[in-house]
Design a protein around this motif. Structure first.
Motif, PDB file in Angstrom:
ATOM      1  N   ALA A   1     -87.056  23.853  -7.716  1.00 52.56           N
ATOM      2  CA  ALA A   1     -88.058  23.436  -8.708  1.00 52.56           C
ATOM      3  C   ALA A   1     -88.745  22.132  -8.297  1.00 52.56           C
ATOM      4  O   ALA A   1     -89.910  21.914  -8.633  1.00 52.56           O
ATOM      5  CB  ALA A   1     -87.391  23.254 -10.075  1.00 52.56           C
TER       6      ALA A   1
ATOM      7  N   HIS B   1     -87.114  28.027  -9.128  1.00 57.18           N
ATOM      8  CA  HIS B   1     -87.755  28.126 -10.453  1.00 57.18           C
ATOM      9  C   HIS B   1     -88.779  29.235 -10.416  1.00 57.18           C
ATOM     10  O   HIS B   1     -89.157  29.702  -9.329  1.00 57.18           O
ATOM     11  CB  HIS B   1     -88.383  26.784 -10.862  1.00 57.18           C
ATOM     12  CG  HIS B   1     -89.682  26.481 -10.181  1.00 57.18           C
ATOM     13  ND1 HIS B   1     -90.821  26.118 -10.867  1.00 57.18           N
ATOM     14  CD2 HIS B   1     -90.025  26.501  -8.871  1.00 57.18           C
ATOM     15  CE1 HIS B   1     -91.801  25.922 -10.004  1.00 57.18           C
ATOM     16  NE2 HIS B   1     -91.350  26.127  -8.797  1.00 57.18           N
TER      17      HIS B   1
ATOM     18  N   GLY C   1     -91.823  29.145 -11.984  1.00 57.55           N
ATOM     19  CA  GLY C   1     -93.195  28.707 -12.247  1.00 57.55           C
ATOM     20  C   GLY C   1     -93.576  28.803 -13.717  1.00 57.55           C
ATOM     21  O   GLY C   1     -94.659  28.394 -14.111  1.00 57.55           O
TER      22      GLY C   1
ATOM     23  N   HIS D   1     -88.552  28.052 -15.996  1.00 54.62           N
ATOM     24  CA  HIS D   1     -87.130  28.417 -15.954  1.00 54.62           C
ATOM     25  C   HIS D   1     -86.513  28.164 -14.585  1.00 54.62           C
ATOM     26  O   HIS D   1     -87.122  28.454 -13.563  1.00 54.62           O
ATOM     27  CB  HIS D   1     -86.944  29.901 -16.306  1.00 54.62           C
ATOM     28  CG  HIS D   1     -87.521  30.272 -17.617  1.00 54.62           C
ATOM     29  ND1 HIS D   1     -88.698  30.974 -17.721  1.00 54.62           N
ATOM     30  CD2 HIS D   1     -87.124  30.002 -18.878  1.00 54.62           C
ATOM     31  CE1 HIS D   1     -88.985  31.134 -19.014  1.00 54.62           C
ATOM     32  NE2 HIS D   1     -88.051  30.548 -19.730  1.00 54.62           N
ATOM     33  N   ILE D   2     -85.268  27.684 -14.631  1.00 55.94           N
ATOM     34  CA  ILE D   2     -84.467  27.569 -13.409  1.00 55.94           C
ATOM     35  C   ILE D   2     -83.839  28.942 -13.136  1.00 55.94           C
ATOM     36  O   ILE D   2     -83.407  29.629 -14.066  1.00 55.94           O
ATOM     37  CB  ILE D   2     -83.363  26.499 -13.597  1.00 55.94           C
ATOM     38  CG1 ILE D   2     -83.985  25.115 -13.795  1.00 55.94           C
ATOM     39  CG2 ILE D   2     -82.366  26.516 -12.442  1.00 55.94           C
ATOM     40  CD1 ILE D   2     -84.551  24.476 -12.554  1.00 55.94           C
TER      41      ILE D   2
ATOM     42  N   THR E   1     -88.001  19.116 -15.011  1.00 57.95           N
ATOM     43  CA  THR E   1     -88.798  19.329 -13.796  1.00 57.95           C
ATOM     44  C   THR E   1     -89.423  20.732 -13.799  1.00 57.95           C
ATOM     45  O   THR E   1     -90.617  20.888 -13.516  1.00 57.95           O
ATOM     46  CB  THR E   1     -87.912  19.135 -12.554  1.00 57.95           C
ATOM     47  OG1 THR E   1     -87.468  17.777 -12.529  1.00 57.95           O
ATOM     48  CG2 THR E   1     -88.664  19.442 -11.264  1.00 57.95           C
ATOM     49  N   ALA E   2     -88.615  21.743 -14.128  1.00 52.79           N
ATOM     50  CA  ALA E   2     -89.132  23.119 -14.148  1.00 52.79           C
ATOM     51  C   ALA E   2     -90.229  23.264 -15.206  1.00 52.79           C
ATOM     52  O   ALA E   2     -91.252  23.923 -14.965  1.00 52.79           O
ATOM     53  CB  ALA E   2     -87.999  24.106 -14.407  1.00 52.79           C
TER      54      ALA E   2
ATOM     55  N   GLN F   1     -93.390  21.598 -13.904  1.00 53.74           N
ATOM     56  CA  GLN F   1     -94.002  22.464 -12.890  1.00 53.74           C
ATOM     57  C   GLN F   1     -94.810  23.573 -13.570  1.00 53.74           C
ATOM     58  O   GLN F   1     -95.911  23.892 -13.140  1.00 53.74           O
ATOM     59  CB  GLN F   1     -92.928  23.084 -11.985  1.00 53.74           C
ATOM     60  CG  GLN F   1     -92.329  22.112 -10.966  1.00 53.74           C
ATOM     61  CD  GLN F   1     -93.258  21.806  -9.803  1.00 53.74           C
ATOM     62  OE1 GLN F   1     -94.281  22.474  -9.617  1.00 53.74           O
ATOM     63  NE2 GLN F   1     -92.931  20.790  -9.032  1.00 53.74           N
ATOM     64  N   SER F   2     -94.269  24.144 -14.649  1.00 53.29           N
ATOM     65  CA  SER F   2     -94.982  25.232 -15.340  1.00 53.29           C
ATOM     66  C   SER F   2     -96.241  24.720 -16.031  1.00 53.29           C
ATOM     67  O   SER F   2     -97.139  25.492 -16.350  1.00 53.29           O
ATOM     68  CB  SER F   2     -94.062  25.925 -16.348  1.00 53.29           C
ATOM     69  OG  SER F   2     -93.903  25.134 -17.513  1.00 53.29           O
TER      70      SER F   2
ATOM     71  N   ALA G   1     -93.740  17.932 -10.363  1.00 49.36           N
ATOM     72  CA  ALA G   1     -92.579  17.079 -10.622  1.00 49.36           C
ATOM     73  C   ALA G   1     -91.535  17.205  -9.515  1.00 49.36           C
ATOM     74  O   ALA G   1     -91.330  18.287  -8.959  1.00 49.36           O
ATOM     75  CB  ALA G   1     -91.959  17.478 -11.961  1.00 49.36           C
TER      76      ALA G   1
END
Lengths: 258, 258
Positions: free
Chosen positions: A102, A151, A153, A156-157, B86-87, B90-91, B96
């Protein structure tokens, strides 16, 4: 001419044994030039999960990752294992940067669709590597230490196999570097007889791998690791070696050949 | 002329409320130019610690960090909270990169010595910031998201106050950027009467802070936060504001003045 880059993968079983981990890290520190470390950590997550009252659900050797489990592996792989290893490497003079897929969107994955009725949950298969960002971190003097998490996008991890991550990164970085990949574990390499250390297969040819796969002579857990590695060799990675955790500065182990 | 840089701190209480966290993140995403996020996460660690059978040991509002607790906060702050945020970023289109002070040795600390008979355990007070490495990550297009953990350079992770980290980073980055620091939480800013939202103190002068401290009119938990912030202002940080979590793009809150 491209600069060399070593991508080294270390499994969870070695990490959780302090002496073995130290032997591995000493070798990793001694490795010259740009390098990336990819680590696993499965058993530690299982142990902490049990203390939290969770039971590991495995289907065909793979962990089913429900909501609670993705939180668990995010804590254990991305936090505990990754940061402890990073702090240790820093103390040994390596400018380690602990990351997951991520971070900087290094690896974006797709959530694995339900296959043959099995829903693996929050498990990801990589689709995109941000090799440019990884390269910039290496150019800044950093040594990426990557946990087996990616991740999607969409916030979610995703839990992602460490061998897959190592192979995927090696392949993506081959555009910019002359990449050598080493997958390390507790054995000397690929053994014809897992109980006989003298039965090391080296070199390990793809044709022989296909034969072994067809005859069922190879352990099911090794198949994705090897398929991934041969794919990397076909796609521009210079060398792939499967070897013992304390042999990364030698040429011991099973060197793959296509 | 130096380029502007926003350093924003968000506390654990906002993070664990999904709606508030979302409101904060929306504001953070909208913030233009280079930026750094520093987060807390104390209450989530307490909750997971309880599930693991651990009891939080607090002395004068600070967590005592024994061996098991440093592992807990490494998992929760560096893993769960940091990677989930962070995830999410990113979304939302922010590149991040989740980090602790150990990563790239961004913040090296010293383990706090036993003070007045209190041993806080694995708690660190920052001594060195790798502003050069942080700058390179920002130049590469990254947005550092920093967990309240540092390292001692000898292989150990140290638990470190998030306000202290935010102030320390703001101060170190002031050499390269025109830094504005915002410490955000659930209140509108510094209130003369914590039960009266109309009693916001703005601007908040250092002389008044000293008076309040001497008369005991200020909550003990606010003192290190404010001391740290005034120190940053004295050392080249352009502006420091204490404000509500959803007000980072406004000029609301308490603007500190020296």
């Amino acid at each position: 001419m491209k600069q060399p880059l070593n991508v080294i993968k270390i499994g969870g079983a070695v990490i959780e044994d302090p002496e073995k981990q130290q032997a591995f890290l000493d070798g990793f520190v001694a490795l010259k030039g740009p390098k990336i470390l990819v680590h696993g950590g499965g058993r530690i997550a299982t142990e902490i999960g049990e203390r939290l009252g969770m039971e590991a659900i495995m289907v065909e050797g793979r962990r089913v990752t429900d909501d609670a489990t993705v939180d668990l592996v995010t804590m254990v792989y991305g936090g505990l294992v990754n940061k402890q290893m990073t702090a240790k490497l820093q103390s040994l003079g390596v400018n380690a940067i602990g990351l997951t897929g991520a971070d900087g969107s290094i690896i974006r994955s797709v959530k694995r669709p339900v296959t043959n009725g099995v829903d693996y949950g929050w498990v990801g298969d990589p689709v995109e590597v941000n090799a440019d960002f990884l390269t910039k971190m290496i150019e800044a003097g950093g040594v990426p230490v990557i946990a087996p998490l990616t991740h999607d996008g969409a916030g979610h991890i995703l839990n992602t196999n460490a061998d897959t991550i190592a192979g995927t990164i090696a392949l993506a970085m081959a555009e910019f570097f002359e990449v050598n990949l080493a997958l390390t574990f507790e054995l000397d390499g690929v053994l014809a007889d897992v109980n006989d250390p003298e039965s090391l297969i080296n070199p390990f040819k793809e044709s022989f791998f296909i034969e072994m796969k067809e005859s069922g002579a190879i352990h099911s857990g090794m198949i994705p690791k090897l398929e991934n590695s041969f794919k990397a060799l076909h796609s521009g990675v210079k060398g792939v070696r499967i070897c013992k955790y304390d042999q990364i500065n030698s040429n011991h182990g099973s060197l793959l050949q296509i």
